[in-house]
Design a protein around this motif. Sequence first.
Motif, PDB file in Angstrom:
ATOM      1  N   PHE A 166       0.841  -1.191   0.000  1.00  0.00           N
ATOM      2  CA  PHE A 166       0.000   0.000   0.000  1.00  0.00           C
ATOM      3  C   PHE A 166       0.879   1.246   0.000  1.00  0.00           C
ATOM      4  CE2 PHE A 166      -2.025   3.468   2.245  1.00  0.00           C
ATOM      5  CZ  PHE A 166      -3.247   3.569   1.589  1.00  0.00           C
ATOM      6  N   GLN A 167       0.536   2.197  -0.836  1.00  0.00           N
ATOM      7  CA  GLN A 167       1.255   3.456  -0.908  1.00  0.00           C
ATOM      8  C   GLN A 167       0.255   4.591  -1.007  1.00  0.00           C
ATOM      9  OE1 GLN A 167       3.501   2.877  -4.496  1.00  0.00           O
ATOM     10  NE2 GLN A 167       5.196   1.820  -3.479  1.00  0.00           N
ATOM     11  N   GLY A 168       0.646   5.748  -0.543  1.00  0.00           N
ATOM     12  CA  GLY A 168      -0.246   6.888  -0.655  1.00  0.00           C
ATOM     13  C   GLY A 168       0.396   8.155  -0.139  1.00  0.00           C
ATOM     14  N   HIS A 169      -0.107   9.266  -0.595  1.00  0.00           N
ATOM     15  CA  HIS A 169       0.322  10.555  -0.077  1.00  0.00           C
ATOM     16  C   HIS A 169      -0.766  11.583  -0.340  1.00  0.00           C
ATOM     17  CE1 HIS A 169       1.533  11.400  -4.312  1.00  0.00           C
ATOM     18  NE2 HIS A 169       1.224  12.657  -3.977  1.00  0.00           N
ATOM     19  N   ALA A 170      -0.763  12.633   0.455  1.00  0.00           N
ATOM     20  CA  ALA A 170      -1.731  13.714   0.319  1.00  0.00           C
ATOM     21  C   ALA A 170      -1.023  15.034   0.563  1.00  0.00           C
ATOM     22  CB  ALA A 170      -2.891  13.533   1.290  1.00  0.00           C
ATOM     23  N   GLN A 171      -1.529  16.071  -0.065  1.00  0.00           N
ATOM     24  CA  GLN A 171      -0.922  17.390   0.071  1.00  0.00           C
ATOM     25  C   GLN A 171      -2.017  18.455   0.028  1.00  0.00           C
ATOM     26  OE1 GLN A 171       2.546  18.234  -2.406  1.00  0.00           O
ATOM     27  NE2 GLN A 171       1.782  20.299  -2.802  1.00  0.00           N
ATOM     28  N   VAL A 172      -1.907  19.446   0.899  1.00  0.00           N
ATOM     29  CA  VAL A 172      -2.869  20.542   0.963  1.00  0.00           C
ATOM     30  C   VAL A 172      -2.099  21.850   0.975  1.00  0.00           C
ATOM     31  CG1 VAL A 172      -4.690  21.654   2.304  1.00  0.00           C
ATOM     32  CG2 VAL A 172      -4.575  19.150   2.201  1.00  0.00           C
ATOM     33  N   ASP A 173      -2.494  22.796   0.124  1.00  0.00           N
ATOM     34  CA  ASP A 173      -1.869  24.113   0.058  1.00  0.00           C
ATOM     35  C   ASP A 173      -2.938  25.184   0.255  1.00  0.00           C
ATOM     36  OD1 ASP A 173       0.690  23.098  -0.543  1.00  0.00           O
ATOM     37  OD2 ASP A 173       0.142  22.905  -2.651  1.00  0.00           O
TER      38      ASP A 173
END
Length: 258
Positions: A162-169
Amino acid sequence: MRTISAQSFACLLALAAGSAAVRAQDAQPAVQGLHEVIVTAERRSQNLQSVPMSITALTSATLSRQAITNFADYADKVPNLSFAMTGDGVGTSRTISIRGISGESVTGFYIDDTPVPASLDPRILDIARIEVLRGPQGTLYGARSMAGTVRIITQTPSFEQFQGHAQVDVGTTAHTTRGNYEGEAVANIPLIKGRAALRVSGFYDSEAGWLTRTYCTDPATAGVTCFPQTRDPALISKVSNVAATESYGGAASIAFKV
């Protein structure tokens, strides 16, 4: 008075020199080898240095490091590639030229192995690399690639983990009434380890408007009692947040190993 023999003094000098050499060695940056870039310009995986054609490749690390999110971001960084707005409508609003060869249908534009209109501007999210092949290209890419081909290669699902990433600007723009918000997320989910996997990605981008539109409330008073310099709120209406944009999208891919 305490004295130091010549032999002891020589030993001290040797220890000091060795310590300085160790410090100098530690201060030197580690030498790293060249990173191997694998491309599929000839429909098979090859080292970029072994491909017998002029090609520029932007890896996922480069795209992330330089915050590239759209066509204009990476087109400015590719030698010999230029683009312009034609004004012919939405379907053909942008043309791409490579090595100065421009015109209708002279530059191919691909997402993976699928040709799409060059006017499309897909979000650069979860992309393995971008390949720009200078033309003329052969039969692999058809007659539309006389000037060259731009290829966007998406990430493939991973079967193992499982892989994942999230980003908020979050940001602000001058002369606006609200903020700017942007977020993106990617997840790779092995459904059957070693056999099937699902990969999904999505983004949301809201940019505040930076114009305020002023107009006469009653059109009949325009040029009579209502003018651009009028400040009477009974005659003038205002709409803020003009030119705001909102975009969102997503993608999903599933892979099976027979």
